[in-house]
Write a protein that holds these residues in place. Sequence first.
Motif, PDB file in Angstrom:
ATOM      1  N   ALA A  29      16.504  70.020  62.792  1.00 12.49           N
ATOM      2  CA  ALA A  29      17.850  71.312  62.967  1.00 12.49           C
ATOM      3  C   ALA A  29      18.789  70.867  62.515  1.00 12.49           C
ATOM      4  O   ALA A  29      18.977  70.745  61.183  1.00 12.49           O
ATOM      5  N   LEU A  30      19.222  70.102  63.369  1.00  9.68           N
ATOM      6  CA  LEU A  30      21.051  69.118  62.616  1.00  9.68           C
ATOM      7  C   LEU A  30      20.669  68.414  61.786  1.00  9.68           C
ATOM      8  O   LEU A  30      21.713  67.815  61.155  1.00  9.68           O
ATOM      9  N   ALA A  31      19.400  67.478  61.704  1.00  6.00           N
ATOM     10  CA  ALA A  31      19.240  66.639  61.502  1.00  6.00           C
ATOM     11  C   ALA A  31      18.894  67.006  59.555  1.00  6.00           C
ATOM     12  O   ALA A  31      19.371  66.256  58.872  1.00  6.00           O
ATOM     13  N   GLU A  32      17.992  68.028  59.604  1.00  4.03           N
ATOM     14  CA  GLU A  32      18.083  68.775  58.256  1.00  4.03           C
ATOM     15  C   GLU A  32      19.599  69.502  57.794  1.00  4.03           C
ATOM     16  O   GLU A  32      19.675  69.283  56.731  1.00  4.03           O
ATOM     17  N   LYS A  33      20.295  69.804  58.356  1.00  2.78           N
ATOM     18  CA  LYS A  33      21.595  70.556  58.198  1.00  2.78           C
ATOM     19  C   LYS A  33      22.323  69.493  57.719  1.00  2.78           C
ATOM     20  O   LYS A  33      23.173  69.373  56.392  1.00  2.78           O
ATOM     21  N   LEU A  34      22.716  67.757  58.457  1.00  4.14           N
ATOM     22  CA  LEU A  34      23.034  66.965  57.469  1.00  4.14           C
ATOM     23  C   LEU A  34      22.798  66.432  56.457  1.00  4.14           C
ATOM     24  O   LEU A  34      23.346  65.925  55.687  1.00  4.14           O
ATOM     25  N   VAL A  38      25.259  66.694  52.957  1.00  2.56           N
ATOM     26  CA  VAL A  38      25.018  65.040  52.481  1.00  2.56           C
ATOM     27  C   VAL A  38      24.523  65.507  51.280  1.00  2.56           C
ATOM     28  O   VAL A  38      25.208  64.911  49.660  1.00  2.56           O
ATOM     29  N   ARG A  39      23.476  65.971  50.216  1.00  2.00           N
ATOM     30  CA  ARG A  39      22.608  66.560  49.082  1.00  2.00           C
ATOM     31  C   ARG A  39      23.962  66.893  48.579  1.00  2.00           C
ATOM     32  O   ARG A  39      24.418  66.800  47.490  1.00  2.00           O
TER      33      ARG A  39
END
Length: 123
Positions: A29-34, A38-39
């Motif tokens: 979930a945190l990787a998706e938020k990161l 960035v996008r």
Amino acid sequence: MSFAGITLDKLLLIAVLAALLLGPERLPALAEKLGALVRGLRDMATGAKDRMREEMGPEFDEVDWRKLDPRQYDPRRIVMQALQDDPAPKPDFAAAAAASSVATVSSLPKRHDGPMRFDDEAT
């Protein structure tokens, strides 16, 4: 590969520590938020660039943006260049005084006799 002092082995160490500290449940979930962050930042930068190109017109492509990069300014180099430059020539006051018109006594304001005026409300 090095980006601002961060090498590949340091990135791997950070990733391993993040996996251990955050746990396998929260990490995706945190990787998706990161990734979304960035996008979003990339889209914002692209939008700003497109807006600048739209407002400046064809002059936008003519600007040398590398010349305006603040990372290229080294204060030590700027100071050294300023110290090495020849000083400005000193003004010649004697020549300027000779070239200017000399005031005659008749052109000076007339002196009034009597007491000087004093304004009580001036101070």
